[in-house]
Motif scaffolding. Sequence first.
Motif, PDB file in Angstrom:
ATOM      1  N   ASP A  10      22.962  58.974  43.004  1.00  0.00           N
ATOM      2  CA  ASP A  10      22.649  60.090  43.900  1.00  0.00           C
ATOM      3  C   ASP A  10      23.719  60.324  44.954  1.00  0.00           C
ATOM      4  OD1 ASP A  10      19.073  59.493  44.028  1.00  0.00           O
ATOM      5  OD2 ASP A  10      20.287  60.590  42.589  1.00  0.00           O
ATOM      6  N   ASN A  11      24.422  59.264  45.363  1.00  0.00           N
ATOM      7  CA  ASN A  11      25.405  59.469  46.421  1.00  0.00           C
ATOM      8  C   ASN A  11      26.799  59.034  45.991  1.00  0.00           C
ATOM      9  OD1 ASN A  11      25.095  56.707  46.528  1.00  0.00           O
ATOM     10  ND2 ASN A  11      24.760  56.609  48.717  1.00  0.00           N
ATOM     11  N   ALA A  12      27.017  58.965  44.685  1.00  0.00           N
ATOM     12  CA  ALA A  12      28.334  58.588  44.182  1.00  0.00           C
ATOM     13  C   ALA A  12      29.376  59.548  44.742  1.00  0.00           C
ATOM     14  CB  ALA A  12      28.347  58.622  42.660  1.00  0.00           C
ATOM     15  N   GLY A  13      30.430  58.994  45.282  1.00  0.00           N
ATOM     16  CA  GLY A  13      31.506  59.822  45.809  1.00  0.00           C
ATOM     17  C   GLY A  13      31.466  60.027  47.301  1.00  0.00           C
ATOM     18  N   LEU A  14      30.316  59.913  47.928  1.00  0.00           N
ATOM     19  CA  LEU A  14      30.258  60.005  49.389  1.00  0.00           C
ATOM     20  C   LEU A  14      30.699  58.668  49.963  1.00  0.00           C
ATOM     21  CD1 LEU A  14      26.952  61.890  50.210  1.00  0.00           C
ATOM     22  CD2 LEU A  14      29.217  62.496  51.026  1.00  0.00           C
ATOM     23  N   PRO A  15      31.548  58.695  50.981  1.00  0.00           N
ATOM     24  CA  PRO A  15      31.929  57.419  51.579  1.00  0.00           C
ATOM     25  C   PRO A  15      30.727  56.782  52.272  1.00  0.00           C
ATOM     26  CG  PRO A  15      32.775  59.236  52.880  1.00  0.00           C
ATOM     27  CD  PRO A  15      32.153  59.838  51.645  1.00  0.00           C
ATOM     28  N   PRO A  16      30.698  55.463  52.340  1.00  0.00           N
ATOM     29  CA  PRO A  16      29.543  54.795  52.959  1.00  0.00           C
ATOM     30  C   PRO A  16      29.385  55.139  54.439  1.00  0.00           C
ATOM     31  CG  PRO A  16      31.261  53.206  52.419  1.00  0.00           C
ATOM     32  CD  PRO A  16      31.674  54.522  51.828  1.00  0.00           C
ATOM     33  N   HIS A  17      30.449  55.619  55.068  1.00  0.00           N
ATOM     34  CA  HIS A  17      30.380  55.980  56.489  1.00  0.00           C
ATOM     35  C   HIS A  17      30.203  57.497  56.673  1.00  0.00           C
ATOM     36  CE1 HIS A  17      34.576  56.418  55.338  1.00  0.00           C
ATOM     37  NE2 HIS A  17      34.817  57.094  56.439  1.00  0.00           N
ATOM     38  N   HIS A  18      29.472  58.153  55.766  1.00  0.00           N
ATOM     39  CA  HIS A  18      29.277  59.609  55.834  1.00  0.00           C
ATOM     40  C   HIS A  18      28.665  60.039  57.158  1.00  0.00           C
ATOM     41  CE1 HIS A  18      25.119  58.780  54.607  1.00  0.00           C
ATOM     42  NE2 HIS A  18      25.628  58.081  53.610  1.00  0.00           N
ATOM     43  N   LEU A  60      23.164  69.651  59.404  1.00  0.00           N
ATOM     44  CA  LEU A  60      24.556  69.479  59.004  1.00  0.00           C
ATOM     45  C   LEU A  60      24.598  68.939  57.587  1.00  0.00           C
ATOM     46  CD1 LEU A  60      26.175  67.611  62.046  1.00  0.00           C
ATOM     47  CD2 LEU A  60      26.542  69.982  61.385  1.00  0.00           C
ATOM     48  N   ARG A  61      25.492  69.506  56.774  1.00  0.00           N
ATOM     49  CA  ARG A  61      25.713  68.965  55.436  1.00  0.00           C
ATOM     50  C   ARG A  61      27.140  68.436  55.365  1.00  0.00           C
ATOM     51  NH1 ARG A  61      24.508  73.064  50.838  1.00  0.00           N
ATOM     52  NH2 ARG A  61      25.967  74.290  52.074  1.00  0.00           N
ATOM     53  N   VAL A  62      27.254  67.163  55.046  1.00  0.00           N
ATOM     54  CA  VAL A  62      28.542  66.527  54.822  1.00  0.00           C
ATOM     55  C   VAL A  62      28.732  66.518  53.306  1.00  0.00           C
ATOM     56  CG1 VAL A  62      29.887  64.407  55.069  1.00  0.00           C
ATOM     57  CG2 VAL A  62      28.268  65.089  56.881  1.00  0.00           C
ATOM     58  N   HIS A  63      29.764  67.221  52.844  1.00  0.00           N
ATOM     59  CA  HIS A  63      29.942  67.428  51.409  1.00  0.00           C
ATOM     60  C   HIS A  63      30.767  66.319  50.763  1.00  0.00           C
ATOM     61  CE1 HIS A  63      28.229  71.503  51.281  1.00  0.00           C
ATOM     62  NE2 HIS A  63      28.614  71.521  52.543  1.00  0.00           N
ATOM     63  N   ARG A  64      30.319  65.920  49.604  1.00  0.00           N
ATOM     64  CA  ARG A  64      31.017  64.904  48.822  1.00  0.00           C
ATOM     65  C   ARG A  64      32.404  65.413  48.461  1.00  0.00           C
ATOM     66  NH1 ARG A  64      28.188  63.281  43.344  1.00  0.00           N
ATOM     67  NH2 ARG A  64      28.933  65.322  42.763  1.00  0.00           N
ATOM     68  N   PRO A  65      33.431  64.571  48.610  1.00  0.00           N
ATOM     69  CA  PRO A  65      34.792  65.021  48.278  1.00  0.00           C
ATOM     70  C   PRO A  65      34.923  65.327  46.791  1.00  0.00           C
ATOM     71  CG  PRO A  65      34.757  62.655  48.717  1.00  0.00           C
ATOM     72  CD  PRO A  65      33.393  63.182  49.053  1.00  0.00           C
TER      73      PRO A  65
END
Length: 116
Positions: free
Chosen positions: A5-13, A53-58
């Motif tokens: 579900d969160n693959a690619g998001l850094p752990p410090h999102h 706020l949405r922080v988008h996966r790179p």
Amino acid sequence: MSSPDNAGLPPHHHEFARAALRSYGRDSDAPLRLLSLSENATYLVDDDDPMVLRVHRPGYNDADAIRSELAWMSALRSQTVVRTPQLIAAADGAAVSPIAVAGQVLHVDAVTFIPG
């Protein structure tokens, strides 16, 4: 360890959400609550004027694709009975803001909070 579900998001999102607050005229210590973790990390800014706020996966969607999605939500709200959040532009007028943390840049956008 990342889940699918969160693959690619850094752990410090959460640091990107925190860093983005000033871009939207909010205090850097405003309360943040994680609402969802999927292709984005979605946070409620839980202050006197809540927003999301949405922080988008790179590498998932570029800024143009995110702006297109926001325009689609706006069109749904203005041209149909569908209730969607309203875009909150950053202080510089941008719909999508590049936010840098520890040498990495992720896209962040903000919309109004709709309870439900």
